[in-house]
Design a protein around this motif. Structure first.
Motif, short mmCIF file in Angstrom:
data_model
loop_
_atom_site.label_atom_id
_atom_site.label_comp_id
_atom_site.label_asym_id
_atom_site.label_seq_id
_atom_site.Cartn_x
_atom_site.Cartn_y
_atom_site.Cartn_z
N THR A 107 -28.55 48.98 -3.58
CA THR A 107 -27.78 50.17 -3.71
C THR A 107 -26.34 49.84 -3.46
N ASP A 108 -25.49 50.68 -4.02
CA ASP A 108 -23.87 50.49 -3.78
C ASP A 108 -23.55 50.50 -2.14
N GLY A 109 -22.91 49.80 -1.54
CA GLY A 109 -22.47 49.54 -0.53
C GLY A 109 -23.44 48.53 0.39
N MET A 110 -24.75 48.32 -0.19
CA MET A 110 -25.68 47.26 0.61
C MET A 110 -25.21 45.95 1.03
N THR A 111 -25.16 45.56 2.06
CA THR A 111 -24.94 44.32 2.52
C THR A 111 -26.20 43.04 1.98
N VAL A 112 -25.63 42.18 1.19
CA VAL A 112 -26.71 41.13 0.71
C VAL A 112 -26.27 39.81 1.19
N SER A 113 -27.08 38.83 1.16
CA SER A 113 -27.00 37.52 1.37
C SER A 113 -26.93 36.74 0.08
N ILE A 114 -25.90 36.24 -0.25
CA ILE A 114 -25.41 35.26 -1.24
C ILE A 114 -25.38 33.90 -1.01
N LEU A 115 -26.18 32.84 -1.62
CA LEU A 115 -26.38 31.33 -1.42
C LEU A 115 -25.37 30.78 -2.34
N PHE A 116 -24.68 30.08 -1.58
CA PHE A 116 -23.60 29.26 -2.52
C PHE A 116 -23.95 27.64 -2.70
N HIS A 117 -23.89 27.24 -3.80
CA HIS A 117 -23.83 25.58 -3.99
C HIS A 117 -22.77 25.15 -4.39
N ASN A 118 -22.12 24.26 -3.65
CA ASN A 118 -20.72 23.65 -3.94
C ASN A 118 -19.91 24.79 -4.66
N ASN A 119 -19.95 25.93 -3.89
CA ASN A 119 -18.87 26.86 -4.25
C ASN A 119 -19.41 27.75 -5.57
N LYS A 120 -20.52 27.56 -5.85
CA LYS A 120 -21.19 28.59 -7.02
C LYS A 120 -22.16 29.15 -6.58
#
Length: 187
Positions: A107-120
C-alpha cells in the motif's frame, strides 16, 4: 570473503558464478568410506530457481555483494513501482517483474525491504503481517456460521483472500503475506 564447506548453513547467502543464492536446505553427509561432503539446495535471488550443489572439503564459494535497504513504497505509475530510500530520500523505479508477487500486499507509504546485488535491485520483501481493508465481499446470509466456512474477499490492493463469514466489507484485517491467509480482524 570466501566460504568453505564448513561455513555453509541454512539461510546463508552465497555467490556462485556471479549469481547470488540463499541456502534453503543443508545436509552434511559423512559416508562410512570416503570424505565428508555437504549437499545444499540454493534458491537464486534473480529468478527463484532452485539449484542443488554438492560441496567437498576444499571447495569454496564467495560471499555476494548484497545490501538491504528499507525503502518506502510511494506509488505505481502504470509501468513501474516508485520507491524512496528512507535515509537518503533517493527515489528508484522498479518494474512489475522486479517487484513480483509481493505487489499485491503493498500500500502507498508502506516500508519495504529491497535487496540489492552490486547496486541493482533484485528482490522486494514486504512485512510478514500487513493490515488491509476489505473492499469487496459477498454479504452474509441467515444460517452462515462463523466457524469453518469461509468466503472470498477482495482487499484494497486487489489481492483476494478467504475470510470467515463474520468479517464484513469495510473491515480491516491482518493478513500473513507469506501464506496469503487471513489472520484476524483488526478491532
Amino acid at each position: 570473503m570466501a566460504y568453505s564447506m564448513s561455513d555453509l548453513k541454512k539461510g546463508l547467502k552465497v555467490e556462485i558464478e556471479g549469481v547470488p543464492y540463499k541456502i534453503v536446505e543443508y545436509q552434511h553427509v559423512k559416508p562410512g568410506k570416503g570424505a565428508a561432503f555437504v549437499r545444499v539446495k540454493m534458491k537464486s535471488f534473480f529468478d527463484g530457481r532452485v539449484l542443488e550443489k554438492t560441496f567437498h572439503a576444499g571447495d569454496k564459494c564467495e560471499e555476494p555483494n548484497l545490501q538491504e535497504k528499507n525503502m518506502q513504497y510511494l506509488y505505481h505509475d502504470g509501468d513501474h513501482f516508485q520507491f524512496m530510500d528512507v535515509e537518503s530520500y533517493e527515489q528508484i523505479a522498479l518494474s512489475d517483474e522486479q517487484v513480483g508477487d509481493v505487489a499485491k500486499w503493498m500500500t502507498d507509504g508502506m516500508t519495504v525491504s529491497i535487496l540489492f546485488h552490486n547496486n541493482k535491485a533484485i528482490s522486494v520483501d514486504v512485512p510478514q503481517v500487513v493490515e488491509l481493508k476489505i473492499t469487496e465481499t459477498p454479504p452474509n446470509f441467515k444460517g452462515d456460521t462463523s466457524s469453518g466456512s469461509k468466503k472470498p474477499a477482495t482487499l484494497e490492493t486487489g489481492a483476494v483472500i478467504q475470510i470467515p463469514y463474520h468479517v464484513l466489507e469495510g473491515d480491516v484485517v491482518r493478513v500473513n503475506t507469506e501464506l496469503g491467509e487471513y489472520i484476524e480482524k483488526v478491532k
